[in-house]
Design a protein around this motif. Sequence first.
Motif, PDB file in Angstrom:
ATOM      1  N   PRO A 286      33.796  49.338  53.849  1.00  0.00           N
ATOM      2  CA  PRO A 286      34.607  50.211  54.700  1.00  0.00           C
ATOM      3  C   PRO A 286      34.646  51.658  54.225  1.00  0.00           C
ATOM      4  O   PRO A 286      34.578  52.582  55.045  1.00  0.00           O
TER       5      PRO A 286
ATOM      6  N   ASP B 116      44.103  52.350  52.220  1.00  0.00           N
ATOM      7  CA  ASP B 116      43.590  51.137  52.864  1.00  0.00           C
ATOM      8  C   ASP B 116      42.115  50.935  52.554  1.00  0.00           C
ATOM      9  O   ASP B 116      41.674  49.799  52.287  1.00  0.00           O
ATOM     10  N   LEU B 117      41.333  52.001  52.581  1.00  0.00           N
ATOM     11  CA  LEU B 117      39.909  51.890  52.280  1.00  0.00           C
ATOM     12  C   LEU B 117      39.677  51.442  50.841  1.00  0.00           C
ATOM     13  O   LEU B 117      38.746  50.675  50.554  1.00  0.00           O
TER      14      LEU B 117
ATOM     15  N   GLN C 184      41.667  49.642  49.001  1.00  0.00           N
ATOM     16  CA  GLN C 184      42.243  48.332  48.714  1.00  0.00           C
ATOM     17  C   GLN C 184      41.407  47.181  49.272  1.00  0.00           C
ATOM     18  O   GLN C 184      41.835  46.034  49.246  1.00  0.00           O
ATOM     19  N   GLN C 185      40.216  47.481  49.746  1.00  0.00           N
ATOM     20  CA  GLN C 185      39.331  46.461  50.287  1.00  0.00           C
ATOM     21  C   GLN C 185      38.616  45.709  49.156  1.00  0.00           C
ATOM     22  O   GLN C 185      38.472  46.223  48.048  1.00  0.00           O
ATOM     23  N   PRO C 186      38.100  44.505  49.438  1.00  0.00           N
ATOM     24  CA  PRO C 186      37.400  43.737  48.393  1.00  0.00           C
ATOM     25  C   PRO C 186      35.966  44.194  48.157  1.00  0.00           C
ATOM     26  O   PRO C 186      35.344  43.775  47.180  1.00  0.00           O
TER      27      PRO C 186
ATOM     28  N   HIS D 187      38.340  43.653  43.777  1.00  0.00           N
ATOM     29  CA  HIS D 187      38.930  44.917  44.197  1.00  0.00           C
ATOM     30  C   HIS D 187      38.095  46.084  43.690  1.00  0.00           C
ATOM     31  O   HIS D 187      37.342  45.959  42.719  1.00  0.00           O
TER      32      HIS D 187
ATOM     33  N   ARG E 183      40.117  37.574  43.535  1.00  0.00           N
ATOM     34  CA  ARG E 183      40.571  38.783  44.218  1.00  0.00           C
ATOM     35  C   ARG E 183      39.734  39.991  43.782  1.00  0.00           C
ATOM     36  O   ARG E 183      40.153  40.788  42.937  1.00  0.00           O
TER      37      ARG E 183
ATOM     38  N   HIS F 278      44.027  57.392  52.049  1.00  0.00           N
ATOM     39  CA  HIS F 278      42.842  56.537  52.008  1.00  0.00           C
ATOM     40  C   HIS F 278      43.095  55.227  51.261  1.00  0.00           C
ATOM     41  O   HIS F 278      42.150  54.534  50.901  1.00  0.00           O
TER      42      HIS F 278
ATOM     43  N   GLY G 195      42.540  51.058  44.465  1.00  0.00           N
ATOM     44  CA  GLY G 195      43.516  50.755  45.509  1.00  0.00           C
ATOM     45  C   GLY G 195      44.945  50.850  45.022  1.00  0.00           C
ATOM     46  O   GLY G 195      45.814  51.403  45.711  1.00  0.00           O
TER      47      GLY G 195
END
Length: 414
Positions: free
Chosen positions: A75, A66-67, A69-71, A41, A39, A64, A54
């Motif tokens: 984004p 969501d941006l 929390q991306q791997p 992050h 995972r 922000h 995140g």
Amino acid sequence: MTPPPQPRAGAPTDLPEGDPFGPDNLPYGVCTTAEHPDRPHIVVRHGDFVLDAGGAAAAFGSAHADLLQQPLLGPLMAAGRPVWQAVRAELREWLTAPEHRETAARFMRPLSEVTMRLPFEVADYVDFYASEHHATNVGKIFRPDNAALPANWKHLPIGYHGRAGTVVVSGTPVVRPRGQRKPPHEDAPSFGPSKRLDIEAEVAFVVGTPSAHGESVPLSGFRDHVFGVTLLNDWSARDIQGWEYVPLGPFLGKSFATSVSAWVTPLDALDAARIAPPARDVPLLPYLEDSAEPEPGGIDLRITVSINGHTVSEPPFSAMYWTAAQQLAHMTVNGASLRTGDLYASGTVSGPERSQRGCLLELTWGGKEPLELPDGSRAFLEDGDEVTLSAWAPGPGGSRIGLGEVTARVEPSR
């Protein structure tokens, strides 16, 4: 060299005096943990701790989240400069405001407890040749009877398109490449492991906002498209390169590995380090002419190159003839588009002094003047050698902004 900060005491949000990874820096990275190795992050470095960006964003109710929390950073990088600035301001507040620090500390853990990953997907990779000192030295070594600089060198930033798929994160071993080699005194090429494996100390720029195919990016668009800065080691097999590069340039002698730092420093973190580039002595075409730009194009970065823990060079990025903004403008002037994750590097950073040369080719003058290290002399790298690049830049109020180091060990050919 940057003096090491004093050991940390107190909460994770506390910093020792002089730490180069303080709230004026806040570089981005991606990591995994022992509990969740699958995972990745996004994290932000604060001293010798990392903040789960995140997790903190969700706890603080950030728009922000969501941006963050991306791997991967892609984004966030694609979101554009207004978002980059807003996120950076939030992170700084969470880590420094007394009312937020206790909450932020819940999402922090020691850097030593995480595994850093390549923080973004590399879309394209371009390597430039922007140091006049480096280009002049290479010309003298390879073409002693001719002009050191090519006729086009002071008219445009020379570069080549590299291989994105072999860009690897700091800590990844580099396997000695094999290929064709033909020294000048031999009649035919032979095949085998490179005997002249070298490094190139470089500074790289990470593109965030893409551009449309067919449109060029002017000098003034630099801040709108470049997300951040990272250190880069563009490994070079000089014997393979020397035989193959005429007439189309580097190929197998460069494409086997390019190492980058695990950390991307936001471009805005280097505001205090912006300086004028060296004086140009050849008039530039309008799309490269930067004398009237409102912001100086140079960056005062101080790089240290070490082999097996021994400092061999300290190249100054301030000496680079071509700026990153000029490189970006030239790279797109023909209508070539930018993609999120494009990576372009400065080329070897070298200064006017011998102690400031950014590769072994220069430091040993083509192998004729080997370096004397505590563990023996070196013309070029040996198996088992570990190379580390580190750097810092002046920050606000006399502080220092550290760039995350890039390091790798050479493994034998397979």
